[in-house]
Design a protein around this motif. Structure first.
Motif, PDB file in Angstrom:
ATOM      1  N   SER A 296       0.824  -1.215   0.000  1.00 30.88           N
ATOM      2  CA  SER A 296       0.000   0.000   0.000  1.00 30.88           C
ATOM      3  C   SER A 296       0.853   1.257   0.000  1.00 30.88           C
ATOM      4  N   THR A 297       1.927   1.235   0.790  1.00 28.71           N
ATOM      5  CA  THR A 297       2.818   2.394   0.835  1.00 28.71           C
ATOM      6  C   THR A 297       3.482   2.611  -0.507  1.00 28.71           C
ATOM      7  N   ARG A 298       3.956   1.542  -1.129  1.00 27.57           N
ATOM      8  CA  ARG A 298       4.594   1.669  -2.436  1.00 27.57           C
ATOM      9  C   ARG A 298       3.616   2.190  -3.492  1.00 27.57           C
ATOM     10  N   GLY A 299       2.378   1.689  -3.437  1.00 24.78           N
ATOM     11  CA  GLY A 299       1.379   2.159  -4.389  1.00 24.78           C
ATOM     12  C   GLY A 299       1.109   3.643  -4.250  1.00 24.78           C
ATOM     13  N   LEU A 300       1.022   4.121  -3.013  1.00 23.96           N
ATOM     14  CA  LEU A 300       0.796   5.547  -2.788  1.00 23.96           C
ATOM     15  C   LEU A 300       1.982   6.380  -3.259  1.00 23.96           C
ATOM     16  N   LEU A 301       3.195   5.870  -3.078  1.00 23.33           N
ATOM     17  CA  LEU A 301       4.374   6.598  -3.548  1.00 23.33           C
ATOM     18  C   LEU A 301       4.405   6.662  -5.070  1.00 23.33           C
TER      19      LEU A 301
ATOM     20  N   VAL B  54       3.506  10.005 -10.057  1.00 20.75           N
ATOM     21  CA  VAL B  54       2.684  10.436 -11.193  1.00 20.75           C
ATOM     22  C   VAL B  54       2.278  11.897 -11.016  1.00 20.75           C
ATOM     23  N   ALA B  55       1.894  12.253  -9.799  1.00 24.00           N
ATOM     24  CA  ALA B  55       1.508  13.641  -9.523  1.00 24.00           C
ATOM     25  C   ALA B  55       2.685  14.589  -9.734  1.00 24.00           C
ATOM     26  N   TYR B  56       3.897  14.137  -9.383  1.00 21.99           N
ATOM     27  CA  TYR B  56       5.079  14.974  -9.596  1.00 21.99           C
ATOM     28  C   TYR B  56       5.330  15.195 -11.085  1.00 21.99           C
ATOM     29  N   VAL B  57       5.056  14.195 -11.923  1.00 21.49           N
ATOM     30  CA  VAL B  57       5.212  14.364 -13.375  1.00 21.49           C
ATOM     31  C   VAL B  57       4.237  15.427 -13.879  1.00 21.49           C
ATOM     32  N   VAL B  58       2.981  15.344 -13.443  1.00 16.45           N
ATOM     33  CA  VAL B  58       1.985  16.345 -13.831  1.00 16.45           C
ATOM     34  C   VAL B  58       2.409  17.724 -13.339  1.00 16.45           C
TER      35      VAL B  58
ATOM     36  N   SER C  51       0.912  13.124   3.701  1.00 15.57           N
ATOM     37  CA  SER C  51       0.310  13.067   5.035  1.00 15.57           C
ATOM     38  C   SER C  51      -0.321  11.710   5.299  1.00 15.57           C
ATOM     39  N   GLY C  52      -0.955  11.134   4.273  1.00 14.28           N
ATOM     40  CA  GLY C  52      -1.599   9.844   4.458  1.00 14.28           C
ATOM     41  C   GLY C  52      -0.628   8.745   4.825  1.00 14.28           C
ATOM     42  N   VAL C  53       0.529   8.714   4.148  1.00 17.28           N
ATOM     43  CA  VAL C  53       1.529   7.693   4.453  1.00 17.28           C
ATOM     44  C   VAL C  53       2.111   7.934   5.844  1.00 17.28           C
ATOM     45  N   PHE C  54       2.332   9.189   6.204  1.00 15.47           N
ATOM     46  CA  PHE C  54       2.859   9.487   7.534  1.00 15.47           C
ATOM     47  C   PHE C  54       1.928   8.978   8.631  1.00 15.47           C
ATOM     48  N   LEU C  55       0.634   9.067   8.387  1.00 22.47           N
ATOM     49  CA  LEU C  55      -0.332   8.651   9.410  1.00 22.47           C
ATOM     50  C   LEU C  55      -0.374   7.142   9.592  1.00 22.47           C
ATOM     51  N   THR C  56       0.230   6.394   8.648  1.00 21.87           N
ATOM     52  CA  THR C  56       0.241   4.932   8.785  1.00 21.87           C
ATOM     53  C   THR C  56       1.396   4.433   9.649  1.00 21.87           C
ATOM     54  N   THR C  57       2.316   5.329  10.007  1.00 25.50           N
ATOM     55  CA  THR C  57       3.464   4.895  10.790  1.00 25.50           C
ATOM     56  C   THR C  57       3.065   4.635  12.237  1.00 25.50           C
ATOM     57  N   ALA C  58       3.833   3.748  12.858  1.00 20.44           N
ATOM     58  CA  ALA C  58       3.545   3.422  14.260  1.00 20.44           C
ATOM     59  C   ALA C  58       4.176   4.405  15.223  1.00 20.44           C
TER      60      ALA C  58
END
Length: 330
Positions: free
Chosen positions: A28-33, A38-42, A70-77
């Motif tokens: 999931s983390t890799r998919g979000l990255l 893709v967003a950085y290319v745009v 922010s979403g990925v950061f919120l998944t950290t323990a």
């Protein structure tokens, strides 16, 4: 353009911080990255008209980048990451909100332009923007990743030489004009990575008290990197003009771009090293002074001065690191 560099670099630093704190091991983390890439290319293809026709694309891409971050950061323990994210997120969201239609009126108006700068400056200078509590940041990866992106910037600046000389007859003078900025760029790269500077940076971050470590990371690899990148960009823009007409005197803006770009880079380098390197301060002054040579003599003469300054700088610092030499301030 300076504002664009600042806000884009801000989120690059955010992602360097993110992947240090939350290693991309989960699918999931890799998919979000990947989504963020893709967003950085745009974002990149929107930059030329980010304040005009492409402002919606720029804002949408930046919004995706911020939300994924922010979403990925919120998944950290780690509790400090989860607790700090809500404090940073509102300010990161300021950029896409400010690129809405009507925010930028590009007709000449000092008052409008000043207000745009002030509003964007809030993102980087407003108290509370930074979460300075301890973070499980891995220092070696941080130093390494920021060094790698600087290598990319040096490589891209070489393209300016080819663009400037495209379509011209290859003559001995043109070869010299191409070789001199290559020597300058290679010297700047050499100076940044020479010796054990990266190991010292890692050691400084590792031994620092947690709050100070976080502040050093933000200031050093966030704010101080802006003049480094800005200097490379300005220098490349000046070199593009200089190599196209090497025997002619440069216009004042072009000569200032060549000399001032290198000076700005060196100032950023000195700030990154906590302001203790007097040899680089001298080199920055000499680089800025070369503007007079380019504007009154010729482009190739100014390029030769810059190459000589860099070679002498690298040689002096190399000798200082040798046993029995003058202790290096690095």
């Amino acid at each position: 353009m300076g504002l664009l560099l600042a806000v884009i670099w801000w989120m690059y630093g955010g992602y360097a911080w993110l992947t240090n704190a939350v290693p991309p091991r989960k699918t999931s983390t890799r998919g979000l990255l990947v989504l963020a890439m893709v967003a950085y290319v745009v974002l990149a293809i929107s930059v030329p008209s980010a304040f005009e026709a492409n402002r919606w694309a720029f804002a949408a891409a930046y919004l995706v980048i911020v939300l994924v971050h922010s979403g990925v950061f919120l998944t950290t323990a780690h509790p400090s990451n989860r607790q700090g994210t809500p404090r940073v997120l509102p300010w990161n969201l300021t950029v896409p909100l400010l690129t809405r239609p009507g925010t930028f009126d590009l007709r000449p108006s000092p008052k409008r332009n000043r207000h745009s700068v002030e509003r964007h400056g809030l993102v980087l200078t407003r108290p509370g923007t930074f979460d300075l509590r301890p973070s499980p940041k891995r220092n070696r990866h941080s130093v390494e990743r920021h060094g790698l992106v600087l290598i990319i910037a040096f490589g891209e600046s070489v393209v300016a030489i080819g663009i400037g000389e495209a379509g011209l007859e290859v003559t001995p003078g043109l070869i010299v004009a191409a070789a001199l900025p290559m020597v300058t760029l290679a010297g700047l790269w050499w100076g940044y990575f020479a010796g054990d500077s990266e190991k010292r940076a890692e050691a400084t971050l590792t031994t620092a008290e947690p709050f100070r470590r976080t502040r050093l990371s933000l200031i050093g690899y966030g704010h101080c990197y802006l003049p480094l990148f800005g200097g490379i960009i300005v220098l490349a823009a000046g070199v593009k003009t200089a190599v196209a007409h090497p025997e002619d005197a440069l216009s004042a803006p072009a000569a200032l771009a060549v000399g001032g770009g290198m000076a700005l880079y060196l100032v950023g380098d000195v700030l990154l090293r906590l302001g203790s390197n007097w040899t680089r301060c001298v080199a920055a002054v000499l680089a800025a002074a070369s503007t007079v040579v380019g504007a009154t003599e010729s482009a190739v003469a100014q390029l030769a001065v810059l190459a000589a300054v860099v070679v002498l700088l690298v040689a002096a610092e190399h000798l200082a690191r040798q046993p029995g030499g003058v202790p290096s301030s690095r």
